[in-house]
Design a protein around this motif. Structure first.
Motif, PDB file in Angstrom:
ATOM      1  N   GLU A 125       0.832  -1.201   0.000  1.00 32.72           N
ATOM      2  CA  GLU A 125       0.000   0.000   0.000  1.00 32.72           C
ATOM      3  C   GLU A 125       0.866   1.249   0.000  1.00 32.72           C
ATOM      4  OE1 GLU A 125      -2.588  -0.410   3.395  1.00 32.72           O
ATOM      5  OE2 GLU A 125      -4.263  -0.888   2.068  1.00 32.72           O
ATOM      6  N   ILE A 126       0.254   2.362  -0.387  1.00 30.72           N
ATOM      7  CA  ILE A 126       0.963   3.636  -0.376  1.00 30.72           C
ATOM      8  C   ILE A 126       1.333   3.989   1.062  1.00 30.72           C
ATOM      9  CG2 ILE A 126       0.804   6.084  -0.929  1.00 30.72           C
ATOM     10  CD1 ILE A 126      -1.102   5.381  -3.165  1.00 30.72           C
ATOM     11  N   ALA A 127       2.579   4.368   1.256  1.00 28.08           N
ATOM     12  CA  ALA A 127       3.049   4.718   2.595  1.00 28.08           C
ATOM     13  C   ALA A 127       2.722   6.165   2.919  1.00 28.08           C
ATOM     14  CB  ALA A 127       4.555   4.468   2.700  1.00 28.08           C
ATOM     15  N   ALA A 128       2.952   6.534   4.164  1.00 26.40           N
ATOM     16  CA  ALA A 128       2.688   7.904   4.605  1.00 26.40           C
ATOM     17  C   ALA A 128       3.537   8.887   3.818  1.00 26.40           C
ATOM     18  CB  ALA A 128       2.981   8.037   6.096  1.00 26.40           C
ATOM     19  N   LEU A 147      -3.690   6.274  11.010  1.00 26.70           N
ATOM     20  CA  LEU A 147      -3.077   7.333  11.822  1.00 26.70           C
ATOM     21  C   LEU A 147      -1.766   7.815  11.220  1.00 26.70           C
ATOM     22  CD1 LEU A 147      -3.748   5.939  15.417  1.00 26.70           C
ATOM     23  CD2 LEU A 147      -4.682   8.029  14.430  1.00 26.70           C
ATOM     24  N   LYS A 148      -0.952   6.906  10.719  1.00 25.87           N
ATOM     25  CA  LYS A 148       0.309   7.309  10.109  1.00 25.87           C
ATOM     26  C   LYS A 148       0.080   8.209   8.896  1.00 25.87           C
ATOM     27  CE  LYS A 148       3.054   3.319  11.583  1.00 25.87           C
ATOM     28  NZ  LYS A 148       3.837   2.142  11.125  1.00 25.87           N
ATOM     29  N   ILE A 149      -0.924   7.868   8.100  1.00 21.75           N
ATOM     30  CA  ILE A 149      -1.207   8.677   6.913  1.00 21.75           C
ATOM     31  C   ILE A 149      -1.649  10.080   7.315  1.00 21.75           C
ATOM     32  CG2 ILE A 149      -2.723   8.892   4.908  1.00 21.75           C
ATOM     33  CD1 ILE A 149      -0.595   6.709   4.647  1.00 21.75           C
ATOM     34  N   LEU A 150      -2.525  10.194   8.308  1.00 22.52           N
ATOM     35  CA  LEU A 150      -3.041  11.506   8.710  1.00 22.52           C
ATOM     36  C   LEU A 150      -1.970  12.344   9.405  1.00 22.52           C
ATOM     37  CD1 LEU A 150      -6.578  10.522  10.041  1.00 22.52           C
ATOM     38  CD2 LEU A 150      -6.003  11.560   7.846  1.00 22.52           C
ATOM     39  N   GLU A 151      -1.152  11.733  10.223  1.00 26.30           N
ATOM     40  CA  GLU A 151      -0.114  12.501  10.926  1.00 26.30           C
ATOM     41  C   GLU A 151       0.909  13.085   9.958  1.00 26.30           C
ATOM     42  OE1 GLU A 151       1.015   9.433  13.530  1.00 26.30           O
ATOM     43  OE2 GLU A 151      -0.482   9.920  15.058  1.00 26.30           O
ATOM     44  N   ALA A 152       1.065  12.439   8.780  1.00 27.79           N
ATOM     45  CA  ALA A 152       1.978  12.986   7.772  1.00 27.79           C
ATOM     46  C   ALA A 152       1.401  14.213   7.091  1.00 27.79           C
ATOM     47  CB  ALA A 152       2.306  11.911   6.735  1.00 27.79           C
ATOM     48  N   LYS A 179       8.558   7.692  18.419  1.00 32.37           N
ATOM     49  CA  LYS A 179       9.598   6.942  17.727  1.00 32.37           C
ATOM     50  C   LYS A 179       8.994   6.132  16.585  1.00 32.37           C
ATOM     51  CE  LYS A 179      13.231   3.535  18.520  1.00 32.37           C
ATOM     52  NZ  LYS A 179      13.879   2.641  19.507  1.00 32.37           N
ATOM     53  N   ALA A 180       7.823   5.532  16.814  1.00 33.38           N
ATOM     54  CA  ALA A 180       7.172   4.758  15.760  1.00 33.38           C
ATOM     55  C   ALA A 180       6.789   5.641  14.583  1.00 33.38           C
ATOM     56  CB  ALA A 180       5.935   4.057  16.320  1.00 33.38           C
ATOM     57  N   LEU A 181       6.321   6.855  14.890  1.00 36.51           N
ATOM     58  CA  LEU A 181       5.957   7.769  13.813  1.00 36.51           C
ATOM     59  C   LEU A 181       7.178   8.170  13.002  1.00 36.51           C
ATOM     60  CD1 LEU A 181       3.429  10.068  15.689  1.00 36.51           C
ATOM     61  CD2 LEU A 181       2.922   8.183  14.160  1.00 36.51           C
ATOM     62  N   GLU A 182       8.294   8.426  13.696  1.00 37.17           N
ATOM     63  CA  GLU A 182       9.509   8.819  12.981  1.00 37.17           C
ATOM     64  C   GLU A 182      10.017   7.693  12.095  1.00 37.17           C
ATOM     65  OE1 GLU A 182      12.158   9.928  16.026  1.00 37.17           O
ATOM     66  OE2 GLU A 182      11.090  11.766  16.568  1.00 37.17           O
ATOM     67  N   GLU A 183       9.983   6.456  12.639  1.00 33.66           N
ATOM     68  CA  GLU A 183      10.452   5.338  11.834  1.00 33.66           C
ATOM     69  C   GLU A 183       9.522   5.055  10.664  1.00 33.66           C
ATOM     70  OE1 GLU A 183      10.813   2.139  14.521  1.00 33.66           O
ATOM     71  OE2 GLU A 183      12.712   2.830  15.400  1.00 33.66           O
ATOM     72  N   PRO A 227      -9.555  20.875  10.002  1.00 28.90           N
ATOM     73  CA  PRO A 227     -10.617  20.339  10.869  1.00 28.90           C
ATOM     74  C   PRO A 227     -10.996  18.908  10.525  1.00 28.90           C
ATOM     75  CG  PRO A 227     -11.129  22.590  10.229  1.00 28.90           C
ATOM     76  CD  PRO A 227      -9.945  22.182   9.418  1.00 28.90           C
ATOM     77  N   ARG A 228     -11.056  18.563   9.234  1.00 31.12           N
ATOM     78  CA  ARG A 228     -11.409  17.197   8.835  1.00 31.12           C
ATOM     79  C   ARG A 228     -10.302  16.216   9.230  1.00 31.12           C
ATOM     80  NH1 ARG A 228     -12.075  17.720   2.693  1.00 31.12           N
ATOM     81  NH2 ARG A 228     -12.440  15.469   2.877  1.00 31.12           N
ATOM     82  N   VAL A 229      -9.040  16.665   9.067  1.00 25.93           N
ATOM     83  CA  VAL A 229      -7.925  15.789   9.440  1.00 25.93           C
ATOM     84  C   VAL A 229      -7.939  15.523  10.946  1.00 25.93           C
ATOM     85  CG1 VAL A 229      -5.412  15.605   9.534  1.00 25.93           C
ATOM     86  CG2 VAL A 229      -6.505  16.521   7.490  1.00 25.93           C
ATOM     87  N   GLU A 230      -8.132  16.578  11.738  1.00 24.03           N
ATOM     88  CA  GLU A 230      -8.113  16.414  13.191  1.00 24.03           C
ATOM     89  C   GLU A 230      -9.292  15.574  13.665  1.00 24.03           C
ATOM     90  OE1 GLU A 230      -7.939  20.314  14.746  1.00 24.03           O
ATOM     91  OE2 GLU A 230      -5.798  20.597  14.325  1.00 24.03           O
ATOM     92  N   ALA A 231     -10.457  15.743  13.043  1.00 18.79           N
ATOM     93  CA  ALA A 231     -11.625  14.954  13.434  1.00 18.79           C
ATOM     94  C   ALA A 231     -11.400  13.471  13.147  1.00 18.79           C
ATOM     95  CB  ALA A 231     -12.859  15.468  12.710  1.00 18.79           C
ATOM     96  N   LEU A 232     -10.811  13.155  11.983  1.00 25.20           N
ATOM     97  CA  LEU A 232     -10.557  11.758  11.642  1.00 25.20           C
ATOM     98  C   LEU A 232      -9.447  11.177  12.532  1.00 25.20           C
ATOM     99  CD1 LEU A 232     -11.403   9.491   9.817  1.00 25.20           C
ATOM    100  CD2 LEU A 232      -9.848  10.344   8.055  1.00 25.20           C
ATOM    101  N   LEU A 233      -8.449  12.006  12.887  1.00 26.32           N
ATOM    102  CA  LEU A 233      -7.416  11.558  13.825  1.00 26.32           C
ATOM    103  C   LEU A 233      -8.028  11.166  15.168  1.00 26.32           C
ATOM    104  CD1 LEU A 233      -4.371  13.984  13.381  1.00 26.32           C
ATOM    105  CD2 LEU A 233      -4.274  11.500  13.354  1.00 26.32           C
ATOM    106  N   GLU A 234      -8.924  11.996  15.655  1.00 28.89           N
ATOM    107  CA  GLU A 234      -9.559  11.715  16.945  1.00 28.89           C
ATOM    108  C   GLU A 234     -10.367  10.432  16.881  1.00 28.89           C
ATOM    109  OE1 GLU A 234     -13.131  13.913  19.055  1.00 28.89           O
ATOM    110  OE2 GLU A 234     -11.275  15.040  19.339  1.00 28.89           O
ATOM    111  N   ALA A 235     -11.104  10.228  15.789  1.00 24.98           N
ATOM    112  CA  ALA A 235     -11.920   9.021  15.660  1.00 24.98           C
ATOM    113  C   ALA A 235     -11.044   7.771  15.596  1.00 24.98           C
ATOM    114  CB  ALA A 235     -12.799   9.125  14.415  1.00 24.98           C
ATOM    115  N   LEU A 236      -9.934   7.829  14.839  1.00 28.12           N
ATOM    116  CA  LEU A 236      -9.059   6.667  14.728  1.00 28.12           C
ATOM    117  C   LEU A 236      -8.392   6.342  16.064  1.00 28.12           C
ATOM    118  CD1 LEU A 236      -7.398   7.323  11.249  1.00 28.12           C
ATOM    119  CD2 LEU A 236      -8.850   5.390  11.856  1.00 28.12           C
TER     120      LEU A 236
END
Length: 693
Positions: free
Chosen positions: A311-314, A357-362, A381-385, A402-411
């Motif tokens: 799959e496509i990575a972050a 979560l990795k995709i949204l945090e990027a 550390k996991a996010l950095e790696e 706002p949409r990114v933060e809302a989806l982050l909270e739900a995940l």
């Protein structure tokens, strides 16, 4: 059967002699002979079996027979330096036998995984190049521990003689010998990289062909692979080779052991795997129950990974909308897995949520991503790696944040729910804390799930705070009120239990503290008394020393006084003698000379003697001057004192009375006309009568 030191049991020829490691006859010659004076060396520190201690003597290449030098046709992998760690292992083929034997037919080939105590006696098999077949269980045999340690000391193609580091009959049966009796020769023919996928020997993977070095499949990767399966107990083939299978990793389409093996391989590689009964369960094909299904059977599997599409990575999405769509899809996949309510599906759901979560945090800009500094260090550390080396991707703008933060909270909340199912309470607290720290305002679900996890961790006060906050944010939620009442009851029960369990302990500890304080006070009191006694003795010694010094000063004073009195008496006698010899003088100049001499004599007599300080006697606790009475004055001293007193009275006149001194008196008598003046009798010279003593 046994190899490497134990009796071979029922077998043809001298198999037991090969394993026993008999001594070579003296004077042996030929390819197998080696001078006894050749240097022996200690085998490096044991890694597979730490108690084994060996020593070795390497053989020169000229002594190695031609047979067995080439690697097996079943493997196209390059030679691999043997190693042994909890996860990384080595599969090897060795040639083993008594060191005096020259013929290759008298040696035995043995294949096994380093660190295991069983293997297979490997007979000659005619296989086409690159072909592989599982070992025959009929030829399974024990492998002594020393064999693994010997293999770890060699490279592919090397041979050496081995013997226990400790010699003697007792050493042959000791654990340090590792089953080796006497001396034995071993040559490493083949080695290949292997992996203990779970660290317990239940899934042993051996690489047959490393391939072209492609990428490894990740979760949700689309793969094209092929595999064959044999029963381990009898070698019966369960699943033959077909045209290959296309499926998605981590979708529970095939047996979990096959998915784990494929995730450890690179694209284009080939391997074989030994699967234990515990993991020999599940469908052997993506078609599910329509194909073969194992229900707890130990098997051998040969796998070939043809193609991988991860799959496509972050950070690799074209725009923010595509990344949001991908994260939303991961959320839906996770929800479907979570609805199955099985342990495997709960873990699968968590992996989907983490991928989203990795995709949204990027997508977060730097100023927004800075909030992640409050996340636990392990998460950061996991996010950095996860994003290391990835090209910079699209960043969310103000309209998309706002949409990114809302989806982050739900995940994160869904991931916390999956962790609750897995009973990973610390992870639940971390995820919910991150939601509450970064989110706007209090989230009742985050408070509820964190309170539930804290209660399981024994943090009842924190759990009650979270549940009360959740109840305040959603007063109509009956489930929250019910959970709050349950935790309050648990907390009261916990406190009562602690009181019952530790009440006696606290009383005992209190009594111990009291006894300790009393002992300390008694010790301090005894120490103070000892110090007071020492101080009294010191003061007593000082007082005695001072009294001694005072007595010495008194004696010295008395001696000085006696000396002074004797000197004064001698001076008085000398003066009387001088006065008696002097001629009589008149009133004029004689009077003046007589007056001056008398004044000088009176001044010397009137001069007080140096005061002697009376000695001081020290009594215990205070200083007291000694009573001292000066010696009585003589009659001459009394007369001199009276004369001085009269002179002082005459000198106190006001100018109109008698003259103040003899010089003035002389000048007065000379300036006016002479008058008759009779000198008082006490001023007349002459020998004075000595006062009776």
């Amino acid at each position: 059967m046994s190899a490497g030191g134990a009796d071979g049991g029922d077998s043809d020829g001298d198999d037991g002699q090969i394993g026993a490691g008999a001594e070579a006859p003296k004077g042996a010659s030929g390819p197998g002979a080696l001078a006894e004076e050749e240097e022996w060396e200690a085998v490096p520190l044991s890694m597979a079996f730490t108690e084994v201690r060996l020593r070795m003597r390497r053989l020169p290449p000229s002594m190695l027979p031609e047979a067995g030098r080439t690697k097996s046709a079943s493997s196209s992998a390059e030679p691999h330096k043997p190693k042994h760690t909890p996860m990384n292992r080595t599969w090897c083929v060795v040639e083993i036998g008594g060191h005096e034997v020259d013929e290759v037919s008298d040696f035995r080939w043995l294949e096994f995984f380093v660190g295991e105590t069983t293997g297979h006696d490997r007979p000659s098999r005619d296989l086409p190049p690159g072909a592989w077949e599982p070992p025959d269980e009929y030829f399974r045999m024990e492998v002594d521990r020393w064999v693994s340690e010997a293999v770890l000391a060699l490279d592919v193609g090397e041979a050496a003689d081995f013997e226990p580091a400790e010699q003697g009959v007792a050493a042959a049966t000791a654990a340090s010998a590792g089953g080796l009796k006497g001396r034995c020769r071993l040559r490493l023919l083949e080695s290949a990289r292997a992996a203990d996928l779970l660290g317990d020997g239940s899934l042993m993977l051996r690489v047959l062909d490393p391939g072209r070095g492609g990428e490894k499949p990740r979760d949700l990767a689309q793969v094209h692979a092929d595999w064959r399966v044999w029963f381990l107990r009898n070698g019966e083939e369960v699943l033959g080779r077909g045209g290959g299978h296309r499926f998605i990793i981590d979708e529970a389409k095939v047996m979990i052991a096959i998915e784990l093996a494929l995730k450890d391989l690179e694209e284009g590689s080939r391997a074989c795997m030994r699967v234990s009964e515990d993991w020999g369960q599940g469908c052997l094909t993506p078609e599910g129950v329509a194909g073969p299904v194992l229900r707890g059977a130990a098997v051998w599997v040969e796998l070939t990974l043809h193609e991988v599409k991860n799959e496509i990575a972050a950070g690799e999405h074209e725009d923010v909308e595509q990344a949001l769509a991908f994260a939303a899809e991961k959320k839906e996949q996770g929800n479907r897995s979570l609805a199955s309510k099985t342990p495997a599906d709960d873990s699968r759901a968590l992996r989907r949520y983490q991928a989203g979560l990795k995709i949204l945090e990027a997508l977060l800009p730097a100023e927004v991503a800075a909030k992640l500094s409050k996340a636990p260090a392990a998460k950061k550390k996991a996010l950095e790696e996860g994003s290391r080396g990835a090209p910079p991707g699209p960043l969310a703008g103000d309209a998309e944040l706002p949409r990114v933060e809302a989806l982050l909270e739900a995940l994160r909340l869904n991931a916390a729910q999956a962790e609750i199912r897995r009973e990973k309470w610390s992870e639940v607290v971390e995820l919910c804390t991150l939601v509450l720290q970064i989110g706007q305002g209090g989230n009742p679900k985050a408070y509820y799930r964190r309170g539930h996890a804290r209660a399981h961790l024994g943090e009842f006060q924190g759990a009650l705070e979270d549940l009360r906050a959740s109840a305040a944010a959603s007063p109509s939620d009956a489930g929250t009120r019910k959970e709050l009442a349950r935790i309050e009851a648990l907390y009261r029960e916990h406190r009562e239990k602690e009181k019952r369990s530790f009440g006696g302990l606290f009383a005992k500890m209190s009594q111990q503290e009291k006894d300790k304080e009393e002992k300390e006070e008694a010790r301090k009191k005894a120490l103070a008394e000892q110090e007071a006694k020492l101080e009294q003795e010191r003061q007593k010694k000082q007082a005695e020393e001072r009294n001694k010094q005072a007595e010495e000063r008194k004696i010295q004073y008395e001696e000085e006084q006696a000396t002074k009195e004797a000197r004064e008496e001698e001076e008085a006698k000398a003066k009387e003698t001088a006065e008696a010899a002097a001629p009589a003088v008149g009133v004029g100049g004689g009077a003046e000379n007589e007056g001056e001499q008398l004044a000088k004599q009176s001044a010397e007599v009137a001069k007080p003697p140096p005061e002697a300080k009376p000695p001081v006697v020290e009594t215990e606790g205070r200083w007291t001057p000694m009573s001292f009475t000066p010696p009585p004055r003589t009659a001459e001293q009394e007369m001199q004192a009276q004369t001085q007193e009269i002179i002082e009275k005459l000198n106190k006149g006001d100018g109109t009375g008698p003259p103040r001194n003899f010089k003035q008196m002389a000048s007065v008598t000379q300036e006016p006309e002479p008058v008759d003046y009779e000198v008082p009798s006490f001023l007349k010279g002459g020998k004075k009568k000595k006062a009776p003593k």
